[in-house]
Scaffold this motif. Structure first.
Motif, short mmCIF file in Angstrom:
data_model
loop_
_atom_site.label_atom_id
_atom_site.label_comp_id
_atom_site.label_asym_id
_atom_site.label_seq_id
_atom_site.Cartn_x
_atom_site.Cartn_y
_atom_site.Cartn_z
N UNK A 72 1.00 -1.12 0.04
CA UNK A 72 -0.04 0.25 -0.02
C UNK A 72 0.82 1.32 -0.04
N UNK A 73 2.01 1.14 0.77
CA UNK A 73 2.93 2.32 0.70
C UNK A 73 3.62 2.66 -0.69
N UNK A 74 4.16 1.75 -1.21
CA UNK A 74 4.60 1.87 -2.68
C UNK A 74 3.61 2.23 -3.71
N UNK A 75 2.30 1.95 -3.51
CA UNK A 75 1.27 2.48 -4.33
C UNK A 75 1.08 3.78 -4.22
N UNK A 76 1.15 4.10 -2.77
CA UNK A 76 0.71 5.59 -2.59
C UNK A 76 2.00 6.47 -3.15
N UNK A 77 3.09 5.92 -3.01
CA UNK A 77 4.39 6.54 -3.43
C UNK A 77 4.26 6.63 -4.92
N UNK A 78 3.89 5.75 -5.72
CA UNK A 78 3.90 5.63 -6.99
C UNK A 78 3.00 6.74 -7.46
#
Length: 237
Positions: A72-78
């Motif tokens: 979820x964090x990486x999706x938000x960063x992307x």
């Protein structure tokens, strides 16, 4: 499925949800970066805390929660990168390496900032140890297939972070990877129909280079780790 047959069959496992919640609270409050104790000692103590089937259930939850929160964090960063630059990044849980190869400098390694409060080198590492120790009993309390997928994700995130995410390869990081590698091997060996090794693992297994391992608190090399050789030794046994 074998795990479901065992759950529904004779001699059902007796689980205590109240104890599981108490274990989760103690994991969050007692262990982590805030504790003035070496990470390796905390891992040993936290793993001892998670005893019995309730401890195994909690360990499974910690592993799954860490993997889900990192995704979820990486999706938000992307998404943030796309808003700021117009650059679209693809976040694929089965293989994080292309993402890190493309945009590593623009990304933050998510395992150091898990919103659930677990530290990768403490609670997550301890949970991985417990899962490995209870590999033969996993199908009594859960479906091991999604769990092994989450273990692979954590292994991928950690090794990609070393290579592309500026994550320091110190003894705590190397210990996490060794625990993940060993536990994945044990879980796969206990499964009737284990899944294929995912692309990032197969990519690393084709390598034979050694990485320096550093002291966590000092700028000195204390050893080396050969990821490819170790993965071949454990996962192809």
């Amino acid at each position: 499925m074998r795990w479901l047959r065992r759950l529904l069959g004779g001699n059902p496992v007796q689980l205590d949800s109240a104890r599981q919640q108490a274990l989760l609270r103690e994991l969050r409050q007692r262990y982590g970066a805030h504790a003035q104790v070496r990470f390796s000692d905390q891992v040993d103590a936290a793993a001892r805390l998670l005893d019995g089937d309730d401890g195994l259930v909690v360990a499974v939850r910690v592993v799954s929660e860490a993997a889900d929160e990192a995704y979820a964090d990486l999706r938000a960063q992307a998404h943030d990168v796309q808003l700021r630059t117009g650059r679209r990044l693809v976040v694929h849980r089965r293989n994080y390496r292309p993402l890190w190869k493309e945009a590593g400098p623009a990304l933050r390694w998510p395992l150091f900032t898990l919103p659930g409060g677990f530290h990768p080198y403490v609670q997550v590492a301890a949970a991985v140890v417990v899962v490995g120790g209870g590999a033969s009993r996993l199908d009594k309390v859960t479906d091991p297939r999604p769990l092994v997928t989450r273990l692979f994700e954590l292994l991928d995130l950690t090794t990609a972070g070393w290579e592309y995410g500026r994550v320091r390869v110190d003894t705590d990081a190397a210990a996490l990877v060794e625990r993940l590698n060993t536990t994945v091997g044990r879980v796969l060996a206990a499964m009737d129909d284990p899944p294929r090794l995912p692309p990032p693992v197969r990519e690393l297994m084709r390598r034979n280079n050694a990485l320096d391992v550093h002291d966590p608190s000092r700028p000195r090399v204390v050893g080396t780790i050969n990821l490819g050789a170790r993965m071949r030794e454990v996962l192809l046994a």
